[in-house]
Scaffold this motif. Sequence first.
Motif, mmCIF file in Angstrom:
data_model
loop_
_atom_site.group_PDB
_atom_site.id
_atom_site.type_symbol
_atom_site.label_atom_id
_atom_site.label_comp_id
_atom_site.label_asym_id
_atom_site.label_seq_id
_atom_site.Cartn_x
_atom_site.Cartn_y
_atom_site.Cartn_z
ATOM 1 N N SER A 50 7.294 -1.593 -8.972
ATOM 2 C CA SER A 50 5.896 -0.570 -9.348
ATOM 3 C C SER A 50 4.748 -2.109 -8.950
ATOM 4 O O SER A 50 3.754 -1.794 -8.645
ATOM 5 N N VAL A 51 4.830 -3.451 -9.476
ATOM 6 C CA VAL A 51 4.738 -4.044 -9.493
ATOM 7 C C VAL A 51 4.018 -3.757 -7.553
ATOM 8 O O VAL A 51 2.786 -4.511 -7.202
ATOM 9 N N LEU A 52 5.333 -3.916 -6.807
ATOM 10 C CA LEU A 52 5.441 -4.208 -5.623
ATOM 11 C C LEU A 52 4.395 -3.113 -4.909
ATOM 12 O O LEU A 52 3.689 -3.234 -3.858
ATOM 13 N N LEU A 53 4.833 -1.823 -5.519
ATOM 14 C CA LEU A 53 3.921 -0.828 -5.109
ATOM 15 C C LEU A 53 2.557 -0.815 -5.335
ATOM 16 O O LEU A 53 1.317 -0.686 -4.546
ATOM 17 N N VAL A 54 2.191 -1.377 -6.272
ATOM 18 C CA VAL A 54 0.759 -1.607 -6.461
ATOM 19 C C VAL A 54 -0.623 -2.526 -6.253
ATOM 20 O O VAL A 54 -1.369 -2.366 -5.300
ATOM 21 N N LEU A 55 1.037 -3.930 -5.632
ATOM 22 C CA LEU A 55 0.267 -4.786 -4.603
ATOM 23 C C LEU A 55 0.019 -3.716 -3.410
ATOM 24 O O LEU A 55 -1.054 -4.585 -2.861
ATOM 25 N N SER A 56 1.000 -3.260 -2.874
ATOM 26 C CA SER A 56 0.810 -3.161 -1.317
ATOM 27 C C SER A 56 -0.460 -1.679 -1.503
ATOM 28 O O SER A 56 -1.156 -2.164 -0.671
ATOM 29 N N ILE A 57 -1.024 -1.109 -2.295
ATOM 30 C CA ILE A 57 -1.889 -0.485 -2.187
ATOM 31 C C ILE A 57 -3.264 -1.331 -3.015
ATOM 32 O O ILE A 57 -4.411 -0.477 -2.495
ATOM 33 N N GLY A 58 -3.153 -1.559 -3.629
ATOM 34 C CA GLY A 58 -4.336 -2.356 -4.086
ATOM 35 C C GLY A 58 -4.541 -3.344 -2.501
ATOM 36 O O GLY A 58 -5.412 -3.460 -2.637
ATOM 37 N N GLY A 59 -3.618 -4.072 -2.812
ATOM 38 C CA GLY A 59 -4.181 -5.016 -1.140
ATOM 39 C C GLY A 59 -4.573 -4.523 -0.062
ATOM 40 O O GLY A 59 -5.670 -4.835 0.243
ATOM 41 N N TYR A 60 -4.096 -3.359 0.336
ATOM 42 C CA TYR A 60 -4.772 -2.104 1.666
ATOM 43 C C TYR A 60 -6.236 -1.881 1.065
ATOM 44 O O TYR A 60 -7.153 -2.145 1.963
ATOM 45 N N CYS A 61 -6.583 -1.961 -0.007
ATOM 46 C CA CYS A 61 -7.745 -1.010 -0.413
ATOM 47 C C CYS A 61 -8.474 -2.323 -0.528
ATOM 48 O O CYS A 61 -10.346 -2.065 -0.301
ATOM 49 N N MET A 62 -8.072 -3.127 -1.030
ATOM 50 C CA MET A 62 -8.721 -5.189 -0.407
ATOM 51 C C MET A 62 -9.605 -4.939 0.863
ATOM 52 O O MET A 62 -10.881 -5.631 0.671
ATOM 53 N N VAL A 63 -8.403 -5.306 1.745
ATOM 54 C CA VAL A 63 -7.814 -5.311 3.012
ATOM 55 C C VAL A 63 -9.328 -4.589 3.636
ATOM 56 O O VAL A 63 -9.950 -4.801 4.698
#
Length: 300
Positions: A50-63
């Motif tokens: 769950s953390v990896l998924l949120v990190l992935s989506i949130g990270g993509y949004c950030m970039v």
Amino acid sequence: MNATKNTISLKSIFLDFKEITKAGLAISVLFSSIAGYLLGVNDKHPFQWSVLLVLSIGGYCMVGASNAFNQVIEKDIDSLMDRTKNRPVPSGRMSPTMALVVASLLTIIGIALLYTINAKSAMFAAISIFLYTSIYTPLKTVTSLSVFVGAFPGAIPFMLGWVAATGDFGIEAGTLFLIQFFWQFPHFWAIGWFLYEDYEKAGIFMLPTGKKDKGTALQIILYTIWLIIASLLPVLGYTGQLFITPIAAVLVFLLGLWMLFYAIRLYQLRTAKAARTLMLVSVSYISLLQIVFIVDKFLR
């Protein structure tokens, strides 16, 4: 007929979204965050999908947000360069207002998602977006020091993964930051070299001496050496929970020599082709280094 038009419209919207967020770049940056997360997980901070998924989506949004803001700010500059004139905003396919809305929404969503992991992850994401859009982007047409400024937000994703996994920013996250920080210079100077003429049209300064000369090539070599040294720090045992075995260190050193070879080759040839090759090698270097770090962790 209407269904066909709707399909074409949805496809064009999707393609413009990919381009305004620079999907290829965003995914490669996201790989760094995932690598940092995998390096950070341990018995105290176990792996969570769950953390990896949120990190992935949130990270993509950030970039993606940083890239979208960048294209709004540089819409006039982008229209001058062959490489960027067909982007959604300068080409007129997307209005600056719409691009700004997309960037703002991505910022809010990204920071909110990362905050659900921990506050420090959200804070570093916000700092990254601010530095990239408010300082780095305006400086590109003022001074070559913009590359130095841009190296800070550019180095955050690798360490962001560690912070997401542990909730801590210590020597380990700092070391990951340092590695990707030094990597920025040979990578972006190589880009600035082979795209020199295109950047010159828009008045963008990338190279440290302002020219495609031995001085710039020498600095690329020096920063590549600093990158190799930083990449080998985890084998010395002074970087806390982040460490690599001697075997992994040998592999990292060989990767460094590979990149250094092409940096020296650029110094010798000083051609656009040599610079492009170095850029491609640098991308391979950072990805392979992260893979070596991860494999070494889970095999030892």
